[in-house]
Design an enzyme around this catalytic site. Structure first.
Site, PDB file in Angstrom:
ATOM      1  N   LYS A   1       0.840  -1.208   0.000  1.00 62.45           N
ATOM      2  CA  LYS A   1       0.000   0.000   0.000  1.00 62.45           C
ATOM      3  C   LYS A   1       0.877   1.260   0.000  1.00 62.45           C
ATOM      4  O   LYS A   1       0.626   2.204  -0.759  1.00 62.45           O
ATOM      5  CB  LYS A   1      -0.934   0.003   1.219  1.00 62.45           C
TER       6      LYS A   1
ATOM      7  N   GLN B   1      -4.252  -1.052   9.590  1.00 57.42           N
ATOM      8  CA  GLN B   1      -4.258  -2.411   9.025  1.00 57.42           C
ATOM      9  C   GLN B   1      -4.889  -3.402  10.017  1.00 57.42           C
ATOM     10  O   GLN B   1      -4.515  -3.444  11.183  1.00 57.42           O
ATOM     11  CB  GLN B   1      -2.811  -2.831   8.701  1.00 57.42           C
TER      12      GLN B   1
ATOM     13  N   ASP C   1     -10.606   3.454   4.158  1.00 55.76           N
ATOM     14  CA  ASP C   1     -11.021   2.046   4.101  1.00 55.76           C
ATOM     15  C   ASP C   1     -12.549   1.936   4.022  1.00 55.76           C
ATOM     16  O   ASP C   1     -13.081   0.862   3.767  1.00 55.76           O
ATOM     17  CB  ASP C   1     -10.523   1.327   5.368  1.00 55.76           C
TER      18      ASP C   1
END
Ligand SMILES: NC(=O)c1ccc[n+]([C@@H]2O[C@H](COP(=O)([O-])OP(=O)(O)OC[C@H]3O[C@@H](n4cnc5c(N)ncnc54)[C@H](OP(=O)(O)O)[C@@H]3O)[C@@H](O)[C@H]2O)c1
Length: 299
Positions: A53, A97, A120
């Site tokens: 990422k 994460q 997200d």
């Protein structure tokens, strides 16, 4: 034989558009999109995801910030870091994460992220916007957003008259995917572990989306001839043919057989998988445009 939907190619074209939009924003306003990725602990798979990422963020021209925290980080310390990132004007997107180490609770951390920076798309405000049909002002969860982009490539933007079945009802994927299909005018059935006669429910689908986490569960005779099959599952299974102890990735669909029946199908790997990171980048540039008071690009 079905059309194979190339997720790598679709993801590359999203990344190209994000890179262009980033350069334009910086030229026009001086604002450079900033993506902060937070990882806690030492899980190697999570570190690999986070590194890819961060690498992709740099490739798009973002300011890429990575916070790697020790396994023993407390809930308070993690939420304090998120609060700092919320307040930092150079940060437009925050990603924590998951999964977190067992002693930490994910839900309060997600809720502590400012919804405008929740790239997200997991904050209840962003989930609620999808649920109420507002696809314009929030941030949409990355994997369903990416899967929808692949559906639109086959069927266009309007899914009127099409039956869609989503297997799986997780907050991460199944629920937002069902809502996005509904918003695009599909007639949606959400199936799950308690669904009766799943095979015949699936045979009604013009668009069949599998997000279960069970290797090759969806068989060819569950697929309506000509249907579009979107396989979200990522399952690692033994592959003795490749050598002792070797493994391979397979989806939730029995790909080789289903590809003979379907009209279009995503492979695993190389289908939905690459779309997730691409849509994370898309959400970050969208968040940066909004902060700069500019009309955000659409993907
Ligand atoms: N980047 C990506 O490509 C990406 C992103 C996210 C997820 N994934 C993959 O997608 C899969 C699903 O992820 P998730 O996070 O949504 O998983 P999850 O939270 O474990 O949800 C799985 C869903 O499948 C349903 N299910 C389980 N067994 C079933 C059965 N026998 N028949 C019908 N439904 C069944 C469950 O039903 P109940 O609700 O009734 O338990 C649940 O709703 C995983 O393989 C994951 O790795 C990939």
């Amino acid at each position: 034989m079905a059309v194979v939907i190339d997720g790598k190619e679709a993801a590359a074209s999203v990344i190209a558009a994000v890179t262009e939009a980033t350069a334009f924003l910086e030229r026009e306003t001086g604002v450079k999109p900033g993506l902060a990725v937070v990882i806690v602990g030492n899980d190697p798979a999570s570190h690999a995801y986070v590194n890819s990422k961060s690498k992709m963020a740099k490739q798009c021209g973002f300011n890429s910030i990575q916070h790697s925290l020790a396994e023993e980080t407390t809930q308070e310390e993690l939420e304090e870091l998120v609060a700092g990132l919320n307040a930092d004007p150079a940060v437009h997107g925050i990603l924590v994460q998951l999964p977190l180490p067992k002693h930490l609770k994910a839900e309060p951390v997600i809720l502590s992220i400012s919804p405008e920076k929740d790239v997200d798309g997991l904050h209840v405000v962003n989930a609620g916007k999808i649920a109420t049909g507002d696809l314009e002002t929030g941030l949409i969860s990355c994997t369903p957003a990416g899967a929808m982009l692949l559906v639109h490539r086959i069927h266009g933007r309007d899914l009127s008259g099409l039956n869609a079945v989503v297997i799986g009802r997780s907050n991460l994927f199944g629920k937002p995917m069902g809502l996005l299909l509904l918003a695009a005018n599909a007639t949606v059935t959400m199936a799950h572990s308690k669904t009766k006669d799943l095979a015949s429910v699936c045979r009604n689908a013009d668009i069949l989306v599998a997000a279960v986490g069970r290797p090759q569960m969806v068989k060819a005779d569950w697929v309506k001839p000509g249907a579009t099959v979107i396989d979200v599952g990522i399952n690692r299974v033994p592959a003795p043919d490749k050598g002792e102890g070797k493994t391979r990735l397979v989806g939730d669909v029995s790909y080789a057989d289903a590809a003979d029946i379907a009209g279009a199908i995503t492979p695993v790997p190389g289908g939905v998988g690459p779309m997730t990171i691409a849509m994370l980048m898309a959400n970050t540039v969208v968040a940066a445009y909004r902060t700069a008071g500019k009309t955000a690009p659409r993907f």
